[in-house]
Design an enzyme around this catalytic site. Structure first.
Site, PDB file in Angstrom:
ATOM      1  N   ILE A  10       1.411  -9.373  -3.198  1.00 52.30           N
ATOM      2  CA  ILE A  10       2.411  -9.688  -4.237  1.00 52.30           C
ATOM      3  C   ILE A  10       3.843  -9.470  -3.742  1.00 52.30           C
ATOM      4  O   ILE A  10       4.775 -10.094  -4.264  1.00 52.30           O
ATOM      5  CB  ILE A  10       2.124  -8.887  -5.531  1.00 52.30           C
ATOM      6  CG1 ILE A  10       2.727  -9.593  -6.744  1.00 52.30           C
ATOM      7  CG2 ILE A  10       2.600  -7.450  -5.422  1.00 52.30           C
ATOM      8  CD1 ILE A  10       2.221  -9.094  -8.079  1.00 52.30           C
ATOM      9  N   ASN A  23       3.058   4.318 -12.033  1.00 50.70           N
ATOM     10  CA  ASN A  23       2.563   5.482 -12.789  1.00 50.70           C
ATOM     11  C   ASN A  23       3.701   5.991 -13.667  1.00 50.70           C
ATOM     12  O   ASN A  23       4.838   5.534 -13.533  1.00 50.70           O
ATOM     13  CB  ASN A  23       1.999   6.567 -11.867  1.00 50.70           C
ATOM     14  CG  ASN A  23       3.050   7.082 -10.903  1.00 50.70           C
ATOM     15  OD1 ASN A  23       4.099   7.567 -11.318  1.00 50.70           O
ATOM     16  ND2 ASN A  23       2.790   6.952  -9.610  1.00 50.70           N
ATOM     17  N   VAL A  32      -0.473  -1.019  -4.797  1.00 49.84           N
ATOM     18  CA  VAL A  32       0.572  -2.042  -4.888  1.00 49.84           C
ATOM     19  C   VAL A  32       1.941  -1.386  -5.106  1.00 49.84           C
ATOM     20  O   VAL A  32       2.970  -1.868  -4.614  1.00 49.84           O
ATOM     21  CB  VAL A  32       0.210  -3.082  -5.984  1.00 49.84           C
ATOM     22  CG1 VAL A  32       0.285  -2.543  -7.373  1.00 49.84           C
ATOM     23  CG2 VAL A  32       1.063  -4.328  -5.844  1.00 49.84           C
ATOM     24  N   ASP A  33       1.956  -0.278  -5.808  1.00 47.70           N
ATOM     25  CA  ASP A  33       3.200   0.483  -6.047  1.00 47.70           C
ATOM     26  C   ASP A  33       3.822   0.909  -4.719  1.00 47.70           C
ATOM     27  O   ASP A  33       5.034   0.709  -4.483  1.00 47.70           O
ATOM     28  CB  ASP A  33       2.827   1.704  -6.911  1.00 47.70           C
ATOM     29  CG  ASP A  33       4.024   2.402  -7.527  1.00 47.70           C
ATOM     30  OD1 ASP A  33       5.125   1.836  -7.486  1.00 47.70           O
ATOM     31  OD2 ASP A  33       3.838   3.505  -8.076  1.00 47.70           O
ATOM     32  N   SER A 120      -4.335  -1.623 -13.023  1.00 51.16           N
ATOM     33  CA  SER A 120      -5.374  -0.589 -13.248  1.00 51.16           C
ATOM     34  C   SER A 120      -6.673  -0.802 -12.484  1.00 51.16           C
ATOM     35  O   SER A 120      -7.583   0.025 -12.607  1.00 51.16           O
ATOM     36  CB  SER A 120      -5.724  -0.458 -14.747  1.00 51.16           C
ATOM     37  OG  SER A 120      -4.747   0.273 -15.435  1.00 51.16           O
ATOM     38  N   THR A 121      -6.784  -1.888 -11.700  1.00 51.71           N
ATOM     39  CA  THR A 121      -8.100  -2.170 -11.090  1.00 51.71           C
ATOM     40  C   THR A 121      -8.298  -1.540  -9.709  1.00 51.71           C
ATOM     41  O   THR A 121      -9.292  -1.808  -9.039  1.00 51.71           O
ATOM     42  CB  THR A 121      -8.352  -3.687 -10.972  1.00 51.71           C
ATOM     43  OG1 THR A 121      -7.351  -4.255 -10.112  1.00 51.71           O
ATOM     44  CG2 THR A 121      -8.335  -4.366 -12.316  1.00 51.71           C
ATOM     45  N   GLY A 122      -7.334  -0.718  -9.281  1.00 50.22           N
ATOM     46  CA  GLY A 122      -7.471  -0.044  -7.988  1.00 50.22           C
ATOM     47  C   GLY A 122      -7.725   1.439  -8.212  1.00 50.22           C
ATOM     48  O   GLY A 122      -8.797   1.839  -8.682  1.00 50.22           O
ATOM     49  N   ILE A 123      -6.718   2.226  -7.940  1.00 50.47           N
ATOM     50  CA  ILE A 123      -6.814   3.691  -8.046  1.00 50.47           C
ATOM     51  C   ILE A 123      -7.210   4.118  -9.471  1.00 50.47           C
ATOM     52  O   ILE A 123      -7.909   5.115  -9.648  1.00 50.47           O
ATOM     53  CB  ILE A 123      -5.463   4.313  -7.596  1.00 50.47           C
ATOM     54  CG1 ILE A 123      -5.254   4.052  -6.095  1.00 50.47           C
ATOM     55  CG2 ILE A 123      -5.414   5.814  -7.901  1.00 50.47           C
ATOM     56  CD1 ILE A 123      -3.837   4.213  -5.602  1.00 50.47           C
ATOM     57  N   TYR A 124      -6.817   3.351 -10.479  1.00 53.36           N
ATOM     58  CA  TYR A 124      -7.137   3.695 -11.875  1.00 53.36           C
ATOM     59  C   TYR A 124      -8.523   3.217 -12.336  1.00 53.36           C
ATOM     60  O   TYR A 124      -8.890   3.413 -13.497  1.00 53.36           O
ATOM     61  CB  TYR A 124      -6.031   3.199 -12.817  1.00 53.36           C
ATOM     62  CG  TYR A 124      -4.762   4.037 -12.786  1.00 53.36           C
ATOM     63  CD1 TYR A 124      -4.694   5.211 -12.038  1.00 53.36           C
ATOM     64  CD2 TYR A 124      -3.630   3.650 -13.505  1.00 53.36           C
ATOM     65  CE1 TYR A 124      -3.522   5.971 -12.011  1.00 53.36           C
ATOM     66  CE2 TYR A 124      -2.462   4.418 -13.487  1.00 53.36           C
ATOM     67  CZ  TYR A 124      -2.410   5.573 -12.736  1.00 53.36           C
ATOM     68  OH  TYR A 124      -1.258   6.328 -12.712  1.00 53.36           O
TER      69      TYR A 124
HETATM   70  N1  AR6 Z   1      -0.474  -7.144  -3.575  1.00 52.80           N
HETATM   71  C1  AR6 Z   1      -1.256  -7.494  -4.622  1.00 52.80           C
HETATM   72  N2  AR6 Z   1      -2.215  -6.688  -5.120  1.00 52.80           N
HETATM   73  C2  AR6 Z   1      -2.385  -5.483  -4.528  1.00 52.80           C
HETATM   74  C3  AR6 Z   1      -1.609  -5.048  -3.431  1.00 52.80           C
HETATM   75  C4  AR6 Z   1      -0.609  -5.948  -2.956  1.00 52.80           C
HETATM   76  N3  AR6 Z   1       0.194  -5.639  -1.933  1.00 52.80           N
HETATM   77  N4  AR6 Z   1      -2.026  -3.803  -3.078  1.00 52.80           N
HETATM   78  C5  AR6 Z   1      -3.041  -3.473  -3.896  1.00 52.80           C
HETATM   79  N5  AR6 Z   1      -3.264  -4.486  -4.759  1.00 52.80           N
HETATM   80  P1  AR6 Z   1      -3.526  -0.104  -7.557  1.00 52.80           P
HETATM   81  P2  AR6 Z   1      -3.743   0.927 -10.316  1.00 52.80           P
HETATM   82  C6  AR6 Z   1      -4.253  -4.581  -5.849  1.00 52.80           C
HETATM   83  O1  AR6 Z   1      -4.377   1.006  -7.056  1.00 52.80           O
HETATM   84  O2  AR6 Z   1      -5.222   0.824 -10.265  1.00 52.80           O
HETATM   85  C7  AR6 Z   1      -0.547   3.953  -7.516  1.00 52.80           C
HETATM   86  O3  AR6 Z   1      -0.604   5.138  -6.774  1.00 52.80           O
HETATM   87  C8  AR6 Z   1      -5.465  -3.717  -5.743  1.00 52.80           C
HETATM   88  O4  AR6 Z   1      -6.451  -4.342  -4.927  1.00 52.80           O
HETATM   89  O5  AR6 Z   1      -2.312  -0.467  -6.780  1.00 52.80           O
HETATM   90  O6  AR6 Z   1      -3.041   0.413 -11.532  1.00 52.80           O
HETATM   91  C9  AR6 Z   1       0.403   4.082  -8.701  1.00 52.80           C
HETATM   92  O7  AR6 Z   1       1.528   4.860  -8.379  1.00 52.80           O
HETATM   93  C10 AR6 Z   1      -5.909  -3.639  -7.197  1.00 52.80           C
HETATM   94  O8  AR6 Z   1      -6.722  -4.764  -7.538  1.00 52.80           O
HETATM   95  O9  AR6 Z   1      -2.998   0.221  -9.080  1.00 52.80           O
HETATM   96  C11 AR6 Z   1      -0.460   4.728  -9.741  1.00 52.80           C
HETATM   97  O10 AR6 Z   1      -0.523   6.118  -9.557  1.00 52.80           O
HETATM   98  C12 AR6 Z   1      -4.585  -3.738  -7.967  1.00 52.80           C
HETATM   99  O11 AR6 Z   1      -3.609  -4.158  -7.032  1.00 52.80           O
HETATM  100  C13 AR6 Z   1      -1.824   4.128  -9.477  1.00 52.80           C
HETATM  101  O12 AR6 Z   1      -1.821   3.758  -8.104  1.00 52.80           O
HETATM  102  C14 AR6 Z   1      -4.149  -2.437  -8.599  1.00 52.80           C
HETATM  103  O13 AR6 Z   1      -4.458  -1.357  -7.747  1.00 52.80           O
HETATM  104  C15 AR6 Z   1      -2.055   2.881 -10.293  1.00 52.80           C
HETATM  105  O14 AR6 Z   1      -3.382   2.457 -10.112  1.00 52.80           O
END
Ligand code: AR6
Length: 173
Positions: A10, A23, A32-33, A120-124
């Site tokens: 992204i 967060n 992604v953050d 929310s679909t990664g770490i959350y």
């Molecule tokens: N581009 C697009 N999508 C991505 C990228 C990218 N560069 N990197 C990861 N994803 P997550 P959450 C996808 O964990 O679950 C952070 O520490 C990834 O595959 O980034 O909302 C924040 O600070 C997944 O499908 O976010 C919070 O503490 C999606 O993005 C926490 O993680 C979301 O994964 C938020 O967790």
């Protein structure tokens, strides 16, 4: 409104606004953050700190807007998704609020093109299929969607991409 699906990073998408899965601290993190803050540079964090000083971070389901710093997008909309813990109704509603409040902020800022990651679909740990259904429905149901020209769902992994493809194909049947 055009709905588009891409498998991409992204941080490389050129739109008016990309959405960050942040967060409540708004101070950055992993996933992604982390990628957005790393590539966007300090200007994003400076804006986030200013928002923190004014309103004390961002609540789950809410959204705030900052510059996109060095990224190709103009703005970053930071929203805080719910942590999945099985409490379906409450978590579904909070995830829906993330999409709606991000779109609301987009309309307020005259943003016409916006890209969402799978909030929310990664770490959350939100289930990817459930999250994708909510994402698509929230965008479709948004009451001011006619004011947005293009929404891009950005999938980072193949599994998410296939889930979105399946759901969007089903809409065409
Ligand atoms: N581009 C697009 N999508 C991505 C990228 C990218 N560069 N990197 C990861 N994803 P997550 P959450 C996808 O964990 O679950 C952070 O520490 C990834 O595959 O980034 O909302 C924040 O600070 C997944 O499908 O976010 C919070 O503490 C999606 O993005 C926490 O993680 C979301 O994964 C938020 O967790």
């Amino acid at each position: 409104m055009i709905l588009q699906l891409v498998k991409a990073d992204i941080t490389e998408i050129c739109v008016d606004a990309i959405v960050n899965a942040a967060n409540t601290s708004l101070l950055g993190g992993g996933g992604v953050d982390g990628a957005i803050h790393r590539k966007g540079g300090k200007a994003i964090l400076d804006d986030c700190i200013a928002i923190r000083n004014k309103q004390g971070g961002c609540k789950v389901g809410q959204a705030v807007i900052t510059t996109a710093g060095n990224l190709p997008a103009k703005y970053v909309i930071h929203t805080v998704g719910p942590v999945w813990n099985g409490d379906k109704e409450e978590k579904n509603n909070l995830l829906k609020a993330c999409y709606q409040n991000s779109l609301e902020l987009a309309v307020q800022n005259n943003i016409k093109t916006i890209a969402f990651p799978g909030i929310s679909t990664g770490i959350y740990r939100f289930p990817k299929d459930r999250a994708a259904e909510i994402a698509i429905k929230s965008v479709r149901d948004f009451y001011k969607i006619s004011e947005i020209d293009k929404v891009i769902f950005v999938c980072f992994d193949e599994e998410s991409y296939e889930i979105y493809t399946g759901l969007l194909e089903r809409e065409l049947l």
